[in-house]
Design an enzyme around this catalytic site. Sequence first.
Site, PDB file in Angstrom:
ATOM      1  N   LYS A 190       0.714  -1.104  -0.002  1.00  0.00           N
ATOM      2  CA  LYS A 190      -0.005   0.057  -0.095  1.00  0.00           C
ATOM      3  C   LYS A 190       0.977   1.237   0.061  1.00  0.00           C
ATOM      4  O   LYS A 190       1.372   1.714   0.879  1.00  0.00           O
ATOM      5  CB  LYS A 190      -1.035   0.123   1.413  1.00  0.00           C
ATOM      6  N   GLU A 207       9.823  16.790  14.698  1.00  0.00           N
ATOM      7  CA  GLU A 207      10.223  16.625  13.183  1.00  0.00           C
ATOM      8  C   GLU A 207       9.611  17.814  12.375  1.00  0.00           C
ATOM      9  O   GLU A 207       8.196  17.797  12.447  1.00  0.00           O
ATOM     10  CB  GLU A 207      10.078  15.308  12.675  1.00  0.00           C
ATOM     11  N   CYS A 237      14.288  11.149   5.796  1.00  0.00           N
ATOM     12  CA  CYS A 237      14.316  10.729   7.331  1.00  0.00           C
ATOM     13  C   CYS A 237      15.922  11.015   7.922  1.00  0.00           C
ATOM     14  O   CYS A 237      15.962  10.914   8.733  1.00  0.00           O
ATOM     15  CB  CYS A 237      13.792   9.804   7.524  1.00  0.00           C
ATOM     16  N   SER A 249       5.597   8.249   9.849  1.00  0.00           N
ATOM     17  CA  SER A 249       5.688   9.068  10.941  1.00  0.00           C
ATOM     18  C   SER A 249       5.572   8.365  12.136  1.00  0.00           C
ATOM     19  O   SER A 249       5.076   7.219  12.094  1.00  0.00           O
ATOM     20  CB  SER A 249       4.623  10.131  11.174  1.00  0.00           C
ATOM     21  N   GLU A 297      -0.833   7.491  -0.329  1.00  0.00           N
ATOM     22  CA  GLU A 297      -1.755   8.300  -1.319  1.00  0.00           C
ATOM     23  C   GLU A 297      -1.652   9.393  -2.065  1.00  0.00           C
ATOM     24  O   GLU A 297      -2.120   9.953  -2.732  1.00  0.00           O
ATOM     25  CB  GLU A 297      -3.062   8.201  -0.636  1.00  0.00           C
TER      26      GLU A 297
HETATM   27  P1  NAD Z   1       2.725   8.891   7.307  1.00  0.00           P
HETATM   28  O1  NAD Z   1       2.788   8.274   8.724  1.00  0.00           O
HETATM   29  O2  NAD Z   1       1.602  10.205   7.183  1.00  0.00           O
HETATM   30  O3  NAD Z   1       2.152   7.822   6.294  1.00  0.00           O
HETATM   31  C1  NAD Z   1       3.087   6.708   6.150  1.00  0.00           C
HETATM   32  C2  NAD Z   1       1.957   5.611   5.299  1.00  0.00           C
HETATM   33  O4  NAD Z   1       1.202   5.241   6.444  1.00  0.00           O
HETATM   34  C3  NAD Z   1       0.952   6.060   4.461  1.00  0.00           C
HETATM   35  O5  NAD Z   1       1.059   4.840   3.537  1.00  0.00           O
HETATM   36  C4  NAD Z   1      -0.337   6.363   4.985  1.00  0.00           C
HETATM   37  O6  NAD Z   1      -1.400   6.167   4.173  1.00  0.00           O
HETATM   38  C5  NAD Z   1      -0.286   5.463   6.047  1.00  0.00           C
HETATM   39  N1  NAD Z   1      -1.152   5.881   7.432  1.00  0.00           N
HETATM   40  C6  NAD Z   1      -1.217   6.911   7.737  1.00  0.00           C
HETATM   41  N2  NAD Z   1      -1.950   6.976   8.800  1.00  0.00           N
HETATM   42  C7  NAD Z   1      -2.168   5.720   9.284  1.00  0.00           C
HETATM   43  C8  NAD Z   1      -2.744   4.994   9.941  1.00  0.00           C
HETATM   44  N3  NAD Z   1      -3.376   5.825  11.289  1.00  0.00           N
HETATM   45  N4  NAD Z   1      -2.791   3.632  10.058  1.00  0.00           N
HETATM   46  C9  NAD Z   1      -2.356   3.022   9.180  1.00  0.00           C
HETATM   47  N5  NAD Z   1      -1.423   3.675   8.282  1.00  0.00           N
HETATM   48  C10 NAD Z   1      -1.433   4.951   8.088  1.00  0.00           C
HETATM   49  O7  NAD Z   1       4.028   9.597   6.760  1.00  0.00           O
HETATM   50  P2  NAD Z   1       4.261  10.486   5.564  1.00  0.00           P
HETATM   51  O8  NAD Z   1       3.925  11.797   5.762  1.00  0.00           O
HETATM   52  O9  NAD Z   1       3.892   9.678   4.315  1.00  0.00           O
HETATM   53  O10 NAD Z   1       5.870  10.366   5.383  1.00  0.00           O
HETATM   54  C11 NAD Z   1       6.795  11.169   6.155  1.00  0.00           C
HETATM   55  C12 NAD Z   1       7.361  10.355   7.503  1.00  0.00           C
HETATM   56  O11 NAD Z   1       7.868   9.416   7.205  1.00  0.00           O
HETATM   57  C13 NAD Z   1       8.174  11.148   8.133  1.00  0.00           C
HETATM   58  O12 NAD Z   1       8.089  11.262   9.572  1.00  0.00           O
HETATM   59  C14 NAD Z   1       9.456  10.656   7.784  1.00  0.00           C
HETATM   60  O13 NAD Z   1      10.697  10.853   8.880  1.00  0.00           O
HETATM   61  C15 NAD Z   1       9.052   9.281   7.886  1.00  0.00           C
HETATM   62  N6  NAD Z   1      10.141   8.533   7.240  1.00  0.00           N
HETATM   63  C16 NAD Z   1      11.028   7.671   7.856  1.00  0.00           C
HETATM   64  C17 NAD Z   1      11.856   6.911   7.262  1.00  0.00           C
HETATM   65  C18 NAD Z   1      13.005   6.096   8.197  1.00  0.00           C
HETATM   66  O14 NAD Z   1      13.593   5.523   7.724  1.00  0.00           O
HETATM   67  N7  NAD Z   1      12.711   5.885   9.411  1.00  0.00           N
HETATM   68  C19 NAD Z   1      12.171   6.951   5.925  1.00  0.00           C
HETATM   69  C20 NAD Z   1      11.214   7.825   5.296  1.00  0.00           C
HETATM   70  C21 NAD Z   1      10.353   8.505   5.768  1.00  0.00           C
END
Ligand code: NAD
Length: 496
Positions: A188, A397, A296, A241, A191
């Site tokens: 998945k 962050e 990240c 996140s 989006e």
């Molecule tokens: P996000 O948490 O909003 O979404 C990530 C994924 O989770 C998406 O596919 C989203 O649809 C899904 N999602 C969102 N809410 C959810 C829920 N309640 N239950 C289940 N799934 C859910 O993150 P984002 O804004 O797409 O990405 C940015 C974040 O990702 C930043 O915090 C960044 O630091 C982190 N990140 C971390 C790494 C790492 O290696 N640690 C790498 C890349 C990005």
Amino acid sequence: MAVSTTAQSRPTDDVELPIPNFIGGEWIRSSASDALPVHDPGTGEPLGRVPLSTRDDVHAAVAAAKEAFPAWRATPAVDRVRVLFRLQALLHEHRDDLARDLSREHGKNVAECSGEIQRGIENVEHACCIPTLMMGDTLEDVARGIDCETVRQPLGVFAGITPYNFPVMIPMWFWPYAVATGNTFVLKPSEQDPLTHQRIVELAAQAGLPSGVLNIVHGDHSAADAILEHPDVAGISFVGSSAVARMVYAKAAQTGKRVQALGGAKNHMVVLPDADLDFASEAAISSVFGSAGQRCLANSVLVGVGEAYDRVKERVLDRATSLRVGYGLDEDTFMGPVISRRHRDRVVDLIDQGEREGASVALDGRGFQVDGYPEGHWVGPTVLEGVEPGTHVGQEEIFGPVLGLTRAESVEEAIALMHEIEYGNATSIFTQSGRAAREFRYHAGISMIGVNIGVAAPMACFPFGGSRGSFYGDLKAQGKDAVEFFTDKRVIISRW
Ligand code: NAD
């Protein structure tokens, strides 16, 4: 409803129609009535629509993956990786087009997009080593006349839930290893920018990946929830996140799934007075403002130690002021827009909050505009001075082009300051002292450490992931950890 029966020929994108899911080797329209728009973050132009796939769509994808598992598992490892060898060649062939597509939907410049695709390719290459990486151990005569061996076996259906900031590379931290080890996979994607990975899946099918081995279901947290709750999913690879990572980790534990959940970050770059300050400043610029800070591994707080503080501040401010901000596809663009209007507003709110908390705005990117792109989600390079760990802006962050500056009087003080933050993803030190660098790596307590490196990004053969509030799980992405995560070690004790 299937919209095409040929896995390799995805239906032509009509920006009005929701993009299809890929299930059991077919491009299939979701049963959802709701869809979200995907926009070019630089121009605001609509690029497509993402269906908010239903529980039924997720169940269909998991069922297809489950059905494909026995035959794929029985396919010899050397034959499984031949598909990946072909995919690697196709990815190279299409790399330039993919980079341009990615730049349009994400906003970062084409060189950064090409670099991201290269990192994805490197994971495919590493997964091609599975016949060796997946080998077990044997010991004859563990007792008189008894031999013992371990074999690594795949577990069935794995799933990935991935973020927007590296929409090509991050899914490829997972699915190439999952399928190379004989599992099947449901992805998945984010989006917010799911379009380029559609092409990667198309290339995987073209490379000969059998139907049902890799499936894509688009959607938001509801589709993610349906995956997390599905009893036939053996394990989850999540990146996003920290709040969601923690929740995914807890849910996966409740339903008895393997899980690796990579979360957010607040990374510090420590500069000592003996460092090459021109080099360190240049590394800071690329680390903080590259990809508009949406990495990240981006260093977002620069800790100048002693007299390094004023000197490095002056250099960084000078360079940050002259960075070329613009449309990702335009030549010479260094930094593009952030992903969405909502995210831009969040970044601006955090800058406002930092100012209210007492930080001074040495360079202000709020209200930034780029000529010719009035609909772009722009935030200009921003530098905040006096960002203390006790403040919101020092803890949280930001995930935008915002650098916080702070000072310390010693390496020990800089490390103590990092330990006040909940995250533990990455950090960097700039110094010419081997002793200081050793102290730093010994005591930093952070998982990815750069010594005179601004973005401490492990290559595919090494593990990628943080600690503390940045990671929930134990086996990380990439490297040998991926092989551990996607297989179970089974022990056979034999007497004949
Ligand atoms: P996000 O948490 O909003 O979404 C990530 C994924 O989770 C998406 O596919 C989203 O649809 C899904 N999602 C969102 N809410 C959810 C829920 N309640 N239950 C289940 N799934 C859910 O993150 P984002 O804004 O797409 O990405 C940015 C974040 O990702 C930043 O915090 C960044 O630091 C982190 N990140 C971390 C790494 C790492 O290696 N640690 C790498 C890349 C990005």
